[in-house]
Design an enzyme around this catalytic site. Structure first.
Site, PDB file in Angstrom:
ATOM      1  N   CYS A 234      20.775  28.658  44.152  1.00  0.00           N
ATOM      2  CA  CYS A 234      19.312  28.673  44.145  1.00  0.00           C
ATOM      3  C   CYS A 234      18.793  29.012  42.745  1.00  0.00           C
ATOM      4  O   CYS A 234      18.933  28.223  41.827  1.00  0.00           O
ATOM      5  CB  CYS A 234      18.794  29.638  45.207  1.00  0.00           C
ATOM      6  SG  CYS A 234      17.062  29.363  45.644  1.00  0.00           S
ATOM      7  N   HIS A 317      21.198  27.247  50.126  1.00  0.00           N
ATOM      8  CA  HIS A 317      22.012  28.441  50.374  1.00  0.00           C
ATOM      9  C   HIS A 317      23.249  28.066  51.187  1.00  0.00           C
ATOM     10  O   HIS A 317      23.192  27.983  52.418  1.00  0.00           O
ATOM     11  CB  HIS A 317      21.200  29.485  51.143  1.00  0.00           C
ATOM     12  CG  HIS A 317      20.038  30.020  50.378  1.00  0.00           C
ATOM     13  ND1 HIS A 317      19.254  31.050  50.840  1.00  0.00           N
ATOM     14  CD2 HIS A 317      19.519  29.675  49.168  1.00  0.00           C
ATOM     15  CE1 HIS A 317      18.305  31.321  49.960  1.00  0.00           C
ATOM     16  NE2 HIS A 317      18.450  30.483  48.938  1.00  0.00           N
ATOM     17  N   GLU A 319      25.698  29.836  51.954  1.00  0.00           N
ATOM     18  CA  GLU A 319      26.202  30.912  52.820  1.00  0.00           C
ATOM     19  C   GLU A 319      25.563  30.873  54.204  1.00  0.00           C
ATOM     20  O   GLU A 319      25.929  31.647  55.085  1.00  0.00           O
ATOM     21  CB  GLU A 319      25.957  32.272  52.177  1.00  0.00           C
ATOM     22  CG  GLU A 319      24.510  32.743  52.174  1.00  0.00           C
ATOM     23  CD  GLU A 319      23.714  32.257  50.977  1.00  0.00           C
ATOM     24  OE1 GLU A 319      22.676  32.848  50.688  1.00  0.00           O
ATOM     25  OE2 GLU A 319      24.142  31.276  50.335  1.00  0.00           O
TER      26      GLU A 319
END
Length: 346
Positions: A234, A317, A319
């Protein structure tokens, strides 16, 4: 929320590289709902089978390795931690409440002058894994468990489901692990980061205009002069672009949702991603990087890849917190690059 991006240093020692050389598939456990020390830094317990347990660190801030063993006692943690039988091991405490009576003054002893609450003169374990870290409340307490471990140079991790972890340990004769609390502020100079001997760098996400992250941009610019693998997420991806002379601009409508479709330029495959950013990279300004992912809604840049180095970044993102897990392979790619870098250094 972070005011500026952090730079996470993933330390992969040679032994750990060899342990994980057979697999890139990690199982990641998020911190449990148990009470954890909110003011402490993130920490991870990494097992030799590839399992990664995330929690909060306390005690000393360092990376250690050792055999992971467990103790089912309900009390007596100072005695266990100073027991020489645990020397060099990472001790897991199955009892959920730890630290509630603190650590006693060693001068409290029996008639023969032997301390009542210690089995030796120092903490013997190399690391401590618990579920909940409690604040001490006892007449004999001289300091907290976290303070005591810090004084003895021993790291701990809280927020772990230690009973589930114990079930895993019981099925193996020996389980090796690594306990690691390594995160540096956004304005840390590159020389201090390199002094940690990392195998890879993750430049994390964060809010705001990336052009105002001048110290981070300077650090990353210096880090790019090395062969270290670097992964930007990001805001971290925007910092990568800015550190090589690229430009960023503010989006008319920010990307903030868990359902943004992104196309992989190389494969043509589409991934559904989690996003939370208001700026993006200007594709026309890129020289050292090429575009790797594109947002299929507005055709803006969603990922960049260095043309010569193992350096890449994504706007979304991977994750998946919250959101889909489709792009988790990016962490596998980064871990592979870190292992290869470490092997080349050895």
């Amino acid at each position: 929320m972070l005011q500026s991006p952090g730079i996470f240093v993933c330390v992969c020692r040679k032994w750990f590289v060899n342990l994980l050389g057979h697999s890139l598939k990690f199982r990641i456990w998020e911190p449990s709902r148990s009470k954890v020390p909110s003011s402490e830094k993130d920490a991870a317990l990494i097992l030799e089978d590839g399992t990664i347990l995330l929690g909060k660190g306390f005690g000393a801030e360092k990376t250690i390795t050792g055999e992971v063993v467990f103790n089912t006692g309900m009390v007596g943690y100072p005695e266990s931690l100073t027991d020489a039988s645990y020397f060099g091991q990472i001790l897991v405490q199955t009892w959920p409440l730890v630290g509630n009576y603190g650590v006693a003054n060693p001068e409290i002893s029996d008639p023969f002058g032997v301390p009542l609450h210690f089995e030796s003169e120092a903490v013997q374990v190399s690391g401590y894994v618990i579920s909940e870290l409690e604040s001490p409340s006892h007449w004999s307490s001289r300091e907290s468990l976290s303070e005591w471990l810090a004084d003895n140079g021993v790291p701990g991790i809280a927020g772990i489901d230690t009973r589930e972890l114990t079930k895993m340990i019981r099925t193996r004769a020996t389980m090796l692990g690594q306990l690691s609390v390594v995160q540096v502020p956004y304005d840390t100079p590159a020389r201090k980061i390199l002094a940690l001997e990392p195998a890879g760098i993750v430049v994390s996400n964060g809010p705001g205009d990336p052009r105002k992250c001048t110290p981070t941009i300077e650090s990353v610019r210096s880090l790019l002069e090395t062969d270290l693998p670097i992964f930007g997420i990001c805001l971290g991806a925007q910092v990568l672009a800015l550190s090589t002379g690229g430009e960023t601009y503010k989006l008319k409508f920010g990307h903030r949702a868990q359902n943004h479709p992104c196309g992989d330029v190389r494969t043509g495959r589409v991934y559904i991603t989690t996003q939370n950013h208001g700026y993006t990279v200007d594709e026309k300004s890129l020289e050292d990087f090429e575009v790797s992912f594109v947002n299929l809604n507005d055709r803006t840049v969603e990922g960049i890849r260095h043309k010569r180095k193992k350096v890449f970044g994504v706007q979304f993102h991977p994750e998946a917190s919250p959101g889909p897990y489709e792009t988790g392979f990016l962490f596998d790619d980064f871990a592979k690059a870190a292992r290869e870098f470490q092997s080349g250094k050895a």
